[in-house]
Write an enzyme that holds these catalytic residues in place. Structure first.
Site, PDB file in Angstrom:
ATOM      1  CE1 TYR A 130       1.040  -0.148   4.432  1.00  0.00           C
ATOM      2  CE2 TYR A 130      -0.076   1.957   4.348  1.00  0.00           C
ATOM      3  CZ  TYR A 130       0.752   1.076   5.000  1.00  0.00           C
ATOM      4  OH  TYR A 130       1.298   1.425   6.214  1.00  0.00           O
ATOM      5  NE  ARG A 142       7.012   4.323   0.851  1.00  0.00           N
ATOM      6  CZ  ARG A 142       6.677   5.167   1.830  1.00  0.00           C
ATOM      7  NH1 ARG A 142       7.591   5.589   2.687  1.00  0.00           N
ATOM      8  NH2 ARG A 142       5.442   5.578   1.963  1.00  0.00           N
ATOM      9  NE  ARG A 150      -5.366 -19.586   3.642  1.00  0.00           N
ATOM     10  CZ  ARG A 150      -4.483 -20.328   4.303  1.00  0.00           C
ATOM     11  NH1 ARG A 150      -4.446 -21.642   4.126  1.00  0.00           N
ATOM     12  NH2 ARG A 150      -3.654 -19.775   5.163  1.00  0.00           N
ATOM     13  CE  LYS A 209       3.111   3.271   3.289  1.00  0.00           C
ATOM     14  NZ  LYS A 209       3.262   3.268   4.736  1.00  0.00           N
ATOM     15  CD  GLU A 215       9.696   2.302  10.610  1.00  0.00           C
ATOM     16  OE1 GLU A 215       9.602   3.244   9.813  1.00  0.00           O
ATOM     17  OE2 GLU A 215       9.710   1.108  10.263  1.00  0.00           O
ATOM     18  CG  LEU A 246       8.214   2.563   4.893  1.00  0.00           C
ATOM     19  CD1 LEU A 246       7.940   1.314   4.059  1.00  0.00           C
ATOM     20  CD2 LEU A 246       6.938   3.343   5.118  1.00  0.00           C
TER      21      LEU A 246
HETATM   22  N1  PDD Z   1       2.605   5.259   7.271  1.00  0.00           N
HETATM   23  N2  PDD Z   1       7.272   4.184   8.963  1.00  0.00           N
HETATM   24  C1  PDD Z   1       6.160   3.435   8.928  1.00  0.00           C
HETATM   25  C2  PDD Z   1       6.175   2.105   9.570  1.00  0.00           C
HETATM   26  C3  PDD Z   1       5.011   3.920   8.271  1.00  0.00           C
HETATM   27  O1  PDD Z   1       3.916   3.151   8.206  1.00  0.00           O
HETATM   28  C4  PDD Z   1       5.038   5.202   7.678  1.00  0.00           C
HETATM   29  C5  PDD Z   1       3.864   5.773   6.940  1.00  0.00           C
HETATM   30  C6  PDD Z   1       6.229   5.959   7.763  1.00  0.00           C
HETATM   31  C7  PDD Z   1       6.354   7.324   7.147  1.00  0.00           C
HETATM   32  O2  PDD Z   1       6.466   7.231   5.761  1.00  0.00           O
HETATM   33  P1  PDD Z   1       5.970   8.402   4.801  1.00  0.00           P
HETATM   34  O3  PDD Z   1       6.670   9.630   5.262  1.00  0.00           O
HETATM   35  O4  PDD Z   1       6.416   7.964   3.477  1.00  0.00           O
HETATM   36  O5  PDD Z   1       4.492   8.515   4.959  1.00  0.00           O
HETATM   37  C8  PDD Z   1       7.322   5.411   8.401  1.00  0.00           C
HETATM   38  C9  PDD Z   1       1.432   5.676   6.556  1.00  0.00           C
HETATM   39  C10 PDD Z   1       1.177   7.142   6.595  1.00  0.00           C
HETATM   40  C11 PDD Z   1       0.258   4.850   7.029  1.00  0.00           C
HETATM   41  O6  PDD Z   1       0.463   3.667   7.261  1.00  0.00           O
HETATM   42  O7  PDD Z   1      -0.856   5.373   7.144  1.00  0.00           O
END
Ligand code: PDD
Length: 285
Positions: A33, A52, A101, A148, A180, A205
Site C-alpha cells: 500500500y 516506493r 487458497r 510497505k 521508527e 520503512l
Molecule cells: N505510514 N514508517 C512506517 C512504519 C510507516 O507506516 C510510515 C507511513 C512511515 C512514514 O512514511 P511516509 O513519510 O512515506 O508517509 C514510516 C502511513 C502514513 C500509514 O500507514 O498510514
C-alpha cells in the site's frame, strides 16, 4: 456527498466497493500500500510515494496493474470525484483473488487494485500545536520493514497499546534503539543541534517525508546524521519529532510519560514543519 472508491478500473460508491474473500491481500496480507497527502486538491510528494510503491511491489515480485502515469490519473480522478480538498489518498495492490487458497503464487492472478480518499485537516491538526505523546513498544515486526506491506498487525497492536496509554504514536524499540514510529519516521535534535534519524535498512520503512525533510534540512546547512538512537538519548535531546505523509512533521513532547525538554514543540520542529509545508505546496501536482 457519497464517498467514491476506485476498485479494479471502476469508480463506485463506497457501499458497492467490494473485493473477494479469496483475495490474497485478505488471506495472506499479500499486498502493498501507499498513502499520499492531498493539499488544496493536489498530491504531495507523490512521485516519491510511487517510486516506493514500484520498489515495494518489485520486492515481492508483484506486477503493478497500471503504469505510474495511469495511477496518477486515477488518483487525480478519485480526488476530483470525492471533491477532496485536504486529506490523504490510500492505494493498495494485492496479488489478487484465487481459488483454492494456496500459499504459492498463482500462475494467473489479476492483481486487485483499490484506492480511497480520507478528508483530514493535516495543516491545522491540533496535535501540531501541542505535540504528541509517544509510548515505546518492542518492535516485533518482520525483518523486511523496508517493504510497505499491508501486514500491519504488529503496528496495530503497538498503536492500540499507545492509544490505551493516552499516547498518539508508538515508538518501536529493537536492541535498545528506536527503529521508527508505528506509522511514522522518528527524529531527534541533539543538544549540539544535530538532526538524527535512523539510517535506511530493512529495519525501517524508507519514509518519503523523512527523505524530503532531511534534504530540506541539509539545504539549510543543518547537520543531519543517519544512525540509531536510544530512548534515553531521545529524552536527553533538545527536540524530537515524527514525520509521515498523514502528519507531515509533528513534535514528540513525551516518551512513556517523561517530558522532552519543556514538554512543548521545539522551535526547530516548528521551523521544519513550516519548511516542509512550503515544499509541499510548492511541489504539489
Ligand atoms: N505510514 N514508517 C512506517 C512504519 C510507516 O507506516 C510510515 C507511513 C512511515 C512514514 O512514511 P511516509 O513519510 O512515506 O508517509 C514510516 C502511513 C502514513 C500509514 O500507514 O498510514
Amino acid at each position: 456527498m457519497e464517498q467514491i472508491v476506485y476498485v479494479d478500473g471502476a469508480f463506485v460508491p463506497a457501499a458497492d466497493a467490494k473485493v473477494s474473500v479469496f483475495d490474497r491481500g485478505f488471506l495472506f496480507a499479500d499486498g502493498i500500500y501507499e498513502v499520499s497527502a492531498v493539499l488544496d486538491g493536489k498530491l504531495i510528494d507523490n512521485d516519491s510515494h510511487l517510486a516506493r510503491l514500484e520498489r515495494s511491489v518489485g520486492e515481492i515480485a508483484l506486477a503493478l496493474p497500471e503504469t505510474l502515469p495511469r495511477i496518477v490519473e486515477i488518483q487525480k480522478e478519485l480526488i476530483a470525484r470525492n471533491g477532496l480538498i485536504d486529506g490523504v489518498i490510500y492505494l493498495q495492490v494485492t496479488r489478487g483473488a484465487v481459488i483454492p487458497r494456496d500459499f504459492v503464487f498463482p500462475k494467473e492472478a489479476k492483481p486487485t487494485f483499490v484506492m480511497f480518499t480520507t478528508a483530514k485537516d493535516i495543516v491545522n491538526a491540533a496535535s501540531a500545536k501541542t505535540g504528541i505523546a509517544v509510548k515505546t513498544m518492542p518492535d516485533i515486526r518482520w525483518a523486511r520493514r523496508d517493504i510497505k506491506s499491508v501486514a500491519l498487525l504488529a503496528q496495530v497492536l503497538a498503536k492500540q497499546a499507545a492509544a490505551e496509554a493516552g499516547c498518539q504514536e508508538a515508538w518501536m524499540i529493537e536492541d535498545g534503539q528506536v527503529t521508527e514510529g508505528g506509522s511514522s519516521s522518528a527524529f531527534i535534535l541533539t543538544q549540539d543541534d544535530v538532526l538524527v534519524t535512523r539510517e535506511n535498512s530493512s529495519a525501517i520503512l524508507p519514509g518519503c517525508t523523512r527523505k524530503a525533510v532531511m534534504k530540506l534540512a541539509e539545504e539549510r546547512q543543518l547537520r543531519v546524521e543517519e544512525r540509531a538512537f536510544s530512548v534515553s538519548e531521545a529524552l536527553a535531546a533538545k527536540e524530537a519529532f515524527i514525520t509521515s505523509a498523514s502528519l507531515f512533521v509533528q513534535a514528540v513532547v513525551t516518551i512513556d510519560g517523561q517530558r522532552i525538554a519543556n514538554g512543548r514543540p521545539g522551535p526547530m520542529t516548528n521551523r521544519l514543519r513550516e519548511i516542509y509545508l512550503e515544499f509541499a505546496r510548492a511541489t504539489a501536482v
